[in-house]
Design a protein around this motif. Structure first.
Motif, PDB file in Angstrom:
ATOM      1  N   GLY A  47      -0.657 -10.805  16.285  1.00 24.41           N
ATOM      2  CA  GLY A  47       0.356 -10.476  15.292  1.00 24.41           C
ATOM      3  C   GLY A  47      -0.137 -10.688  13.880  1.00 24.41           C
ATOM      4  N   ALA A  48      -0.870 -11.779  13.660  1.00 29.73           N
ATOM      5  CA  ALA A  48      -1.425 -12.058  12.332  1.00 29.73           C
ATOM      6  C   ALA A  48      -2.486 -11.026  11.962  1.00 29.73           C
ATOM      7  N   ALA A  49      -3.316 -10.654  12.933  1.00 36.37           N
ATOM      8  CA  ALA A  49      -4.347  -9.652  12.668  1.00 36.37           C
ATOM      9  C   ALA A  49      -3.721  -8.312  12.303  1.00 36.37           C
ATOM     10  N   LYS A  50      -2.682  -7.946  13.021  1.00 36.23           N
ATOM     11  CA  LYS A  50      -2.020  -6.673  12.739  1.00 36.23           C
ATOM     12  C   LYS A  50      -1.371  -6.691  11.366  1.00 36.23           C
ATOM     13  N   TYR A  51      -0.757  -7.820  11.006  1.00 31.36           N
ATOM     14  CA  TYR A  51      -0.005  -7.906   9.755  1.00 31.36           C
ATOM     15  C   TYR A  51      -0.900  -8.056   8.537  1.00 31.36           C
ATOM     16  N   VAL A  52      -1.976  -8.830   8.678  1.00 34.55           N
ATOM     17  CA  VAL A  52      -2.837  -9.122   7.523  1.00 34.55           C
ATOM     18  C   VAL A  52      -4.109  -8.277   7.543  1.00 34.55           C
ATOM     19  N   THR A  53      -4.878  -8.360   8.628  1.00 36.05           N
ATOM     20  CA  THR A  53      -6.171  -7.673   8.670  1.00 36.05           C
ATOM     21  C   THR A  53      -6.018  -6.161   8.599  1.00 36.05           C
ATOM     22  N   GLY A  54      -4.967  -5.630   9.200  1.00 31.44           N
ATOM     23  CA  GLY A  54      -4.750  -4.187   9.155  1.00 31.44           C
ATOM     24  C   GLY A  54      -4.631  -3.651   7.736  1.00 31.44           C
ATOM     25  N   ARG A  55      -4.199  -4.504   6.809  1.00 25.48           N
ATOM     26  CA  ARG A  55      -4.058  -4.079   5.420  1.00 25.48           C
ATOM     27  C   ARG A  55      -5.397  -3.837   4.742  1.00 25.48           C
ATOM     28  N   ALA A  56      -6.478  -4.319   5.335  1.00 23.33           N
ATOM     29  CA  ALA A  56      -7.797  -4.142   4.739  1.00 23.33           C
ATOM     30  C   ALA A  56      -8.302  -2.712   4.897  1.00 23.33           C
ATOM     31  N   PHE A  57      -7.595  -1.893   5.667  1.00 25.04           N
ATOM     32  CA  PHE A  57      -8.028  -0.521   5.927  1.00 25.04           C
ATOM     33  C   PHE A  57      -7.043   0.454   5.293  1.00 25.04           C
ATOM     34  N   ASP A  58      -7.552   1.351   4.476  1.00 33.37           N
ATOM     35  CA  ASP A  58      -6.703   2.340   3.825  1.00 33.37           C
ATOM     36  C   ASP A  58      -6.233   3.415   4.803  1.00 33.37           C
TER      37      ASP A  58
ATOM     38  N   GLY B 108      -4.427 -13.450  -1.379  1.00 36.41           N
ATOM     39  CA  GLY B 108      -5.231 -12.304  -0.994  1.00 36.41           C
ATOM     40  C   GLY B 108      -4.522 -11.256  -0.173  1.00 36.41           C
ATOM     41  N   PHE B 109      -3.216 -11.427   0.069  1.00 33.11           N
ATOM     42  CA  PHE B 109      -2.510 -10.486   0.947  1.00 33.11           C
ATOM     43  C   PHE B 109      -2.580  -9.066   0.409  1.00 33.11           C
ATOM     44  N   HIS B 110      -2.440  -8.914  -0.904  1.00 38.02           N
ATOM     45  CA  HIS B 110      -2.510  -7.587  -1.507  1.00 38.02           C
ATOM     46  C   HIS B 110      -3.910  -7.278  -2.041  1.00 38.02           C
ATOM     47  N   ALA B 111      -4.543  -8.278  -2.650  1.00 39.34           N
ATOM     48  CA  ALA B 111      -5.810  -8.032  -3.342  1.00 39.34           C
ATOM     49  C   ALA B 111      -7.019  -8.088  -2.415  1.00 39.34           C
ATOM     50  N   ASP B 112      -6.984  -8.940  -1.399  1.00 39.12           N
ATOM     51  CA  ASP B 112      -8.166  -9.135  -0.558  1.00 39.12           C
ATOM     52  C   ASP B 112      -7.762  -9.522   0.863  1.00 39.12           C
ATOM     53  N   PRO B 113      -7.094  -8.620   1.594  1.00 43.01           N
ATOM     54  CA  PRO B 113      -6.666  -8.962   2.960  1.00 43.01           C
ATOM     55  C   PRO B 113      -7.829  -9.255   3.906  1.00 43.01           C
ATOM     56  N   ALA B 114      -8.979  -8.626   3.676  1.00 46.92           N
ATOM     57  CA  ALA B 114     -10.138  -8.910   4.532  1.00 46.92           C
ATOM     58  C   ALA B 114     -10.600 -10.343   4.323  1.00 46.92           C
ATOM     59  N   GLY B 115     -10.712 -10.771   3.062  1.00 50.03           N
ATOM     60  CA  GLY B 115     -11.102 -12.146   2.787  1.00 50.03           C
ATOM     61  C   GLY B 115     -10.091 -13.136   3.319  1.00 50.03           C
ATOM     62  N   LEU B 116      -8.803 -12.830   3.169  1.00 50.27           N
ATOM     63  CA  LEU B 116      -7.763 -13.707   3.699  1.00 50.27           C
ATOM     64  C   LEU B 116      -7.856 -13.806   5.212  1.00 50.27           C
ATOM     65  N   SER B 117      -8.228 -12.727   5.857  1.00 51.76           N
ATOM     66  CA  SER B 117      -8.360 -12.734   7.320  1.00 51.76           C
ATOM     67  C   SER B 117      -9.428 -13.712   7.783  1.00 51.76           C
ATOM     68  N   TRP B 118     -10.518 -13.818   7.016  1.00 48.90           N
ATOM     69  CA  TRP B 118     -11.561 -14.782   7.377  1.00 48.90           C
ATOM     70  C   TRP B 118     -11.048 -16.216   7.269  1.00 48.90           C
ATOM     71  N   TRP B 119     -10.213 -16.488   6.272  1.00 45.71           N
ATOM     72  CA  TRP B 119      -9.607 -17.819   6.171  1.00 45.71           C
ATOM     73  C   TRP B 119      -8.676 -18.078   7.353  1.00 45.71           C
ATOM     74  N   TYR B 120      -7.934 -17.061   7.750  1.00 47.54           N
ATOM     75  CA  TYR B 120      -7.095 -17.203   8.944  1.00 47.54           C
ATOM     76  C   TYR B 120      -7.951 -17.524  10.159  1.00 47.54           C
ATOM     77  N   ALA B 121      -9.047 -16.793  10.305  1.00 51.18           N
ATOM     78  CA  ALA B 121      -9.923 -17.007  11.462  1.00 51.18           C
ATOM     79  C   ALA B 121     -10.477 -18.422  11.481  1.00 51.18           C
ATOM     80  N   ALA B 122     -10.899 -18.936  10.318  1.00 44.63           N
ATOM     81  CA  ALA B 122     -11.419 -20.302  10.239  1.00 44.63           C
ATOM     82  C   ALA B 122     -10.348 -21.311  10.628  1.00 44.63           C
ATOM     83  N   SER B 123      -9.115 -21.068  10.193  1.00 47.28           N
ATOM     84  CA  SER B 123      -8.011 -21.976  10.522  1.00 47.28           C
ATOM     85  C   SER B 123      -7.761 -22.007  12.031  1.00 47.28           C
ATOM     86  N   TRP B 124      -7.751 -20.840  12.651  1.00 50.40           N
ATOM     87  CA  TRP B 124      -7.501 -20.791  14.093  1.00 50.40           C
ATOM     88  C   TRP B 124      -8.639 -21.429  14.879  1.00 50.40           C
ATOM     89  N   LEU B 125      -9.876 -21.255  14.411  1.00 50.31           N
ATOM     90  CA  LEU B 125     -11.007 -21.888  15.106  1.00 50.31           C
ATOM     91  C   LEU B 125     -10.924 -23.411  15.020  1.00 50.31           C
TER      92      LEU B 125
END
Length: 468
Positions: free
Chosen positions: A416-427, A31-48
Motif C-alpha cells: 500500500g505504501a509503495a503504491k501510494y508513494v513510490t508510484g508517484r515517482a513515475f509520470d 518529498g511526497f510531491h518533490a521527490d517521491p523516489a527519494g522518500l521511498s528509499w527512506w520508507y524502505a530503510a525504515s521497514w528494513l
C-alpha cells in the motif's frame, strides 16, 4: 550475572534507536510531491530496520519484552510529531469538521467551500496569496467571490464522509485544543491512540504468552507515518477493533458493542465482523455480536440524523465511485491482481465470490477463541483483491498481524505504501500502476510463502512450531 545487561536486549535497543532516527528523517523529508523516489528509499530503510528489530526481539529475555515493546512504541510514535502532515491532507478536514461542530452546525450539511461557513475560516486552513502556490491547495472563492483563496482541505466542494464516532472525536480534539495549535492536537491524539492500541495488544496477547507480537504494531513504520504524522482517524477504529476482538471471545455482547463503535469511526472495521463470528454455529450467538454492533452504530448516528438537513452518509457514494470500487472500467488500478488473470469485466464478480468463500470458511472453520485469526484472513484477502491505493487503510491489517502473529501479511501494508508513494515517482500512468500491481503481487507471494512455511513447521511436529 543477573545484573549484567543482556546483549540481546542492547542489540534490540540499538536497532530501535536507529529506527527512530530514520523515521524522524523520513517524516521530516518533504518529498511526497518533490521527490517521491527519494522518500521511498527512506520508507524502505525504515521497514528494513523494523524487520531487524522485530527479529532481534525474538532472542531477547522474556522479562524484557514488554518494556522493550512499550519503550520502542513510545519512541517510534513520537517520530510522527516531527513535522506537519506530509503525505495526506485528511487531518485538515478533521480540524474543520471539529470547528464546524463546535459552532453548533452539523458537519454533514455544508461543504467547506460554502460561503455560509466563511466566518469560521482562518488563515491556517484557508490561506490566501503566496501560500496558495504550495501543493495540496484547492482553489475556492473567497468572501463575495471577488478574490481567489485556497484551502488545505481536500475535496472542499463535497460533504464530509466520516462516520459519527469519528466526528465526535474531531469535536473532542477541537474542544481540548488551545488556540493556534493547528495540526498538533490531532497528531498528539493519534500518538496517544497508537500507544493505547499497543497497550490493548499487550493485554490481549499476555493471556497467550505472545506479548512480543505487539511489536508488529508498536514499531511498524506505518504507525508513526499514518496514525501520528498524518493523524488518520483510522487509528481510533483500529484501537476499538482490537479491544472488540479481545473481548468478543469472552463476552459476545460487549465485544459486539465495541465493534459497532469501531465501524462508527471508519466503516472499514466492518471487515473484521466475520472474524468476530468465527466458528459460530447458532443464530443467537451470532445475534449476540451483530445486534449490539448495529445498535451502537445506530445510536451514534441518531444525533446527527436529528440535527442534519442533509444525508449523514455524505460523500460516501461519490468516494466509492471515484475510487473505482463499483465499476472495473474506471477502477484506477483497483482489483489489480485479479485483472492480471481475468478480463476487467469479471474482476468485480470474482472479488465478491472469492471474498464470500473466505468469509464462509471463517464462519464455519474459524477458531472462536482466536477471532483475530479469521479477521486477519478476511481483511488481508480483501486488501489483495481490491488493491487499495491509500496506505493508511493498512493500519487495521497491521494491528491484526500483531494479534495473530502471522508476519507474512505485513507485505500488504508495504504494498500500500509503495503504491501510494513510490508510484508517484513515475509520470506515466501505466508505469505508476505497474508499481502498485507488482508490490501487491509480491505481497501475495509472501503470504503464500509464509503459509507454506507455517504449514511445514506444523507438519514437522510440535518441536518445530516456533515460527513467529
Amino acid at each position: 550475572m543477573s545484573h549484567v545487561i543482556n546483549p540481546r536486549t542492547v542489540r534490540t535497543g540499538v536497532l530501535l534507536a536507529a529506527l527512530a532516527v530514520v523515521l524522524t528523517l523520513t517524516v521530516r523529508k518533504d518529498g511526497f510531491h518533490a521527490d517521491p523516489a527519494g522518500l521511498s528509499w527512506w520508507y524502505a530503510a525504515s521497514w528494513l530496520l523494523f524487520g531487524a528489530a522485530v527479529w532481534s526481539l525474538r532472542k531477547a529475555p522474556a522479562g524484557h519484552i514488554v518494556a522493550l515493546v512499550l519503550a520502542g512504541g513510545i519512541a517510534v510514535a513520537a517520530t510522527g510529531l516531527a513535522a506537519p502532515p506530509r503525505t495526506s491532507t485528511d487531518a485538515y478536514r478533521y480540524a474543520w469538521d471539529g470547528r464546524v461542530q463546535a459552532a453548533g452546525i452539523s458537519p454533514y450539511d455544508h461543504v467547506p467551500a460554502d460561503q455560509e461557513l466563511a466566518r469560521l475560516r482562518d488563515s491556517w486552513l484557508f490561506p490566501t496569496g503566496a501560500a496558495c502556490a504550495g501543493p495540496d491547495r484547492a482553489r475556492i472563492p473567497a468572501d463575495g467571490g471577488e478574490v481567489v483563496a485556497c484551502t488545505r482541505l481536500n475535496r472542499p466542494h463535497v460533504h464530509t464522509i466520516y462516520p459519527p464516532v469519528a466526528e465526535g472525536y474531531f469535536l473532542l480534539v477541537h474542544s481540548l485544543s488551545p488556540d493556534g495549535a493547528r495540526h498538533k492536537p490531532l497528531q498528539t491524539g493519534g500518538a496517544l491512540l497508537a500507544l493505547g492500541t499497543t497497550v490493548a495488544l499487550l493485554v490481549v496477547l499476555r493471556r497467550r504468552g505472545e506479548v512480543r507480537y505487539a511489536a508488529y504494531w508498536a514499531w511498524c513504520p506505518a504507525v508513526p507515518v499514518e496514525a501520528v504524522n498524518n493523524a488518520h482517524a483510522d487509528v481510533l477504529g483500529v484501537l476499538l477493533a482490537v479491544v472488540a476482538l479481545g473481548v468478543v471471545s469472552i463476552h459476545r455482547v460487549a465485544g459486539g458493542a465495541v465493534l459497532g463503535a469501531a465501524i462508527g469511526t471508519k466503516l472499514l472495521p466492518a471487515v473484521v465482523l466475520p472474524g468476530a463470528l468465527s466458528g459460530v454455529r447458532r443464530f443467537r450467538d451470532a445475534a449476540a455480536v451483530l445486534l449490539p454492533a448495529a445498535a451502537v452504530l445506530a445510536v451514534t448516528y441518531l444525533p446527527y440524523v436529528l440535527v442534519s438537513d442533509g444525508s449523514v452518509l455524505g460523500y460516501l457514494g461519490g468516494y466509492v465511485a471515484e475510487e473505482g470500487y463499483d465499476d472495473t472500467s474506471t477502477a484506477k488500478n483497483r482489483f489489480a491482481l485479479l485483472r492480471l488473470l481475468l478480463p476487467d469485466a469479471w474482476a468485480y464478480a470474482a472479488a465478491a465470490v472469492v471474498l464470500l468463500l473466505v468469509v464462509v470458511h471463517v464462519l464455519r472453520r474459524g477458531d472462536p477463541e482466536r477471532p483475530w485469526s479469521g479477521a486477519l484472513l478476511v481483511t488481508g484477502t480483501a486488501f489483495l483483491l481490491l488493491t487499495p491505493g491509500y496506505s493508511w487503510y493498512a493500519l487495521l491489517l497491521v494491528a491484526l498481524v500483531a494479534l495473530d502473529g502471522r508476519w507474512e501479511w505485513l507485505g500488504v501494508a508495504v504494498a500500500g505504501a509503495a503504491k501510494y508513494v513510490t508510484g508517484r515517482a513515475f509520470d506515466d500512468v501505466y508505469e505508476a500502476n505497474t508499481v502498485g500491481t507488482t508490490a501487491y503481487a509480491i505481497a501475495a507471494a509472501a503470504v503464500l510463502v509464509g503459509w507454506a512455511l507455517r504449514r511445514a513447521r506444523w507438519t514437522a511436529g510440535p518441536g518445530a512450531r516456533t515460527l513467529a
